[in-house]
Scaffold this motif. Sequence first.
Motif, PDB file in Angstrom:
ATOM      1  N   CYS A   1       0.863  -1.178   0.000  1.00 20.48           N
ATOM      2  CA  CYS A   1       0.000   0.000   0.000  1.00 20.48           C
ATOM      3  C   CYS A   1       0.900   1.228   0.000  1.00 20.48           C
ATOM      4  O   CYS A   1       1.720   1.410   0.905  1.00 20.48           O
ATOM      5  CB  CYS A   1      -0.917  -0.024   1.221  1.00 20.48           C
ATOM      6  SG  CYS A   1      -1.823   1.505   1.440  1.00 20.48           S
TER       7      CYS A   1
ATOM      8  N   CYS B   1      -6.997  -2.798   2.120  1.00 17.16           N
ATOM      9  CA  CYS B   1      -5.785  -3.611   1.945  1.00 17.16           C
ATOM     10  C   CYS B   1      -6.113  -5.091   2.098  1.00 17.16           C
ATOM     11  O   CYS B   1      -5.662  -5.930   1.309  1.00 17.16           O
ATOM     12  CB  CYS B   1      -4.732  -3.245   2.997  1.00 17.16           C
ATOM     13  SG  CYS B   1      -3.859  -1.711   2.674  1.00 17.16           S
TER      14      CYS B   1
ATOM     15  N   LEU C   1      -7.269   1.936  -2.454  1.00 11.72           N
ATOM     16  CA  LEU C   1      -7.648   0.832  -1.569  1.00 11.72           C
ATOM     17  C   LEU C   1      -8.795   1.235  -0.641  1.00 11.72           C
ATOM     18  O   LEU C   1      -9.654   0.412  -0.324  1.00 11.72           O
ATOM     19  CB  LEU C   1      -6.427   0.364  -0.770  1.00 11.72           C
ATOM     20  CG  LEU C   1      -5.372  -0.344  -1.640  1.00 11.72           C
ATOM     21  CD1 LEU C   1      -4.042  -0.453  -0.911  1.00 11.72           C
ATOM     22  CD2 LEU C   1      -5.859  -1.717  -2.096  1.00 11.72           C
TER      23      LEU C   1
END
Lengths: 435, 172
Positions: free
Chosen positions: A88, A115, A221
């Motif tokens: 991420c 995530c 995300l």
Amino acid sequence: MGYPHPSHPKETVLLSKYFGDPGARTYAGWIERGGYEGLRKALAMPRAEVIEMVKQSGLRGRGGAGFPTGLKWSFMPKDEGKPHYLVCNADESEPGTFKDRELLRWTPHAVIEGCAIAAYSIQAQTIYIYIRGEFTEPWRIMTKAVEEAYAHGALGADAFGSGTRIDVVLHRGAGAYICGEETAMMNSIEGKRGNPRIKPPFPAQAGVFGMPTTINNVETLSAVPHILTRGAEWYKGLSLSSPKSTGTKLFSVCGHVQRPGNYEVTMGTPMRDLIFDMAGGMRPGRTLKALIPGGSSVPIMTAAEVEGCALDYEGIVAKGSMLGSGGVIVMDDSTDMVRTIWRYTRFYAHESCAQCTQCREGTAWTTKVLERILSGRGKQEDLQLLLDLADNMTGKTICVLSDSCAAPVVSGIQKFREEFDAYIAGARRPVLAAV
Amino acid sequence: MSHAAAQGDGTVTSHEKIFTGERRAQLEALFAKYPTRQACLLPALWMVQEARGWISEPAMAEVGEVLGVTPAFVRGVVTFYTMYHTHPVGRHFIQVCTTSPCGLCGAEETMQAILRESGCGELGATSPDGRFTAIEVECLGACGFATPILVDDDFIEGVTPERVPGILAAYK
Ligand SMILES: Cc1cc2nc3c(=O)[nH]c(=O)nc-3n(C[C@H](O)[C@H](O)[C@H](O)COP(=O)(O)O)c2cc1C
Ligand code: SF4
Ligand code: FES
């Protein structure tokens, strides 16, 4: 809510709904607000279906390049036995951009949930969240949120009793813009200097630790849980214009506006509304001169180009620039364009990792030539020299940092040439000392 | 355990080991989170800086030894990242953003006020009382809150020249 300003009626608040609401930071607070429903739903679905849903939603990467997210996930190999990783990207360092920071500090569990859904669908057991070293407060908040997510079973060996292992590791950067570039980030996670890697191989084949890896931006995300809970069609419907730009996008607005801050709008919203309504327009007595719509790496737009510009990937391209990261830098009529552009090139010269000659030399020379102009010793040929340098820096290097340095220079000379000429002709007082 | 080692500037200092006891255990707990030990380099360097305020040559050698990489490799990494200090700095380290977006909103005036009020005088210098070192840095990712500064680990938004004396007073 809204932070630092209450939400504006023209906003569509999805990701930013809880900005400014500390209650949303805790696990219990997040559950009360409907959190982790998306992850539970995903864990009960076949992986391929989750990827298909994200593909259908039309979600595209919010880190700068706008690559379709579901498609990126589908590049990950299936069942070949190697460990997979999700990274991420929370390195947010693109001048003008400050949206990921707000997502990390107000809605840490949205980031973790997004995530975890991505990791599940690409069969990654480990997620590295790479947070820039200067983000001390987001780091503390994320650390606490990860601990809580483990304590409540959302993460760990058996996420929500699904039999799937999902681990999150926070990795702290140490000051280097280039580590936001995906392959530089992978080197940095491996404990190396943050030099970008030559592609191919692409991360989905050989990423961090040489293993299949997917890398996504924090905002990308954070949008994923909403797609899971409310459906791809609903997300896709959040668009006023192009079917190629869907959902909502956070725009960070800074510079010469009355209410700088983050504003979340559906794709296709008029750029004018963002600048003049949501961000409050210019200060009294001032007019808009120019803006940079997608972080400092994209071409400068004039006030005239802002008229009729739709805030989506295609709309901004149609006006000669790019949506990039959504960092909108507004400049009013008091702005010295040459000096402003010089300060950007100095940024790129400082941040170049120096692997490629065109970038190392080009960013430094561009900065020096601009310094010469700003110190009153510029020559007419300098403008052509700057354009030649820019040409040499575009499309010829390992990563696009070099191209990014050329963007403001080329668009600046095209659109504000008279300001360069004024320095060169001695019609404008030098603002830098001769060196 | 300690040993003497030559510094980059030729002076010899004694190096008190950093990765012993509690800190060693903390580092070893990190090993489990990555497939290689080398990946713990950035976290290990943060631990050194937290413990000692800066990262000396002997500290780099110790980190290399613990992680199984050469001291030269460690130095290459340390010098790539701007947040690691390779020299001692003041008790409080100030970073001021002066990149264009903040520059449009008065960052340079704020920086001048910080240099003046902190006693640092110029960029990169430490005040004579050893209290502050101030540097200018590139975009801190908070451009809507000009001018953001970092004092040690405290991220402070919206700093104007008028606010500087009050802010610095809190750091002794
Ligand atoms: C010089 C450079 C700096 C970058 N910095 C960032 C960054 O700070 N954050 C980010 O998300 N992406 C950044 N990117 C883009 C990443 O390489 C990558 O495309 C992105 O993280 C992919 O995520 P997405 O598909 O979700 O957008 C940068 C790219 C370059 C070339
Ligand atoms: S373009 Fe610049 S930053 Fe990118 S790899 Fe080459 S030298 Fe490094
Ligand atoms: S330009 Fe100062 S924080 Fe981004």
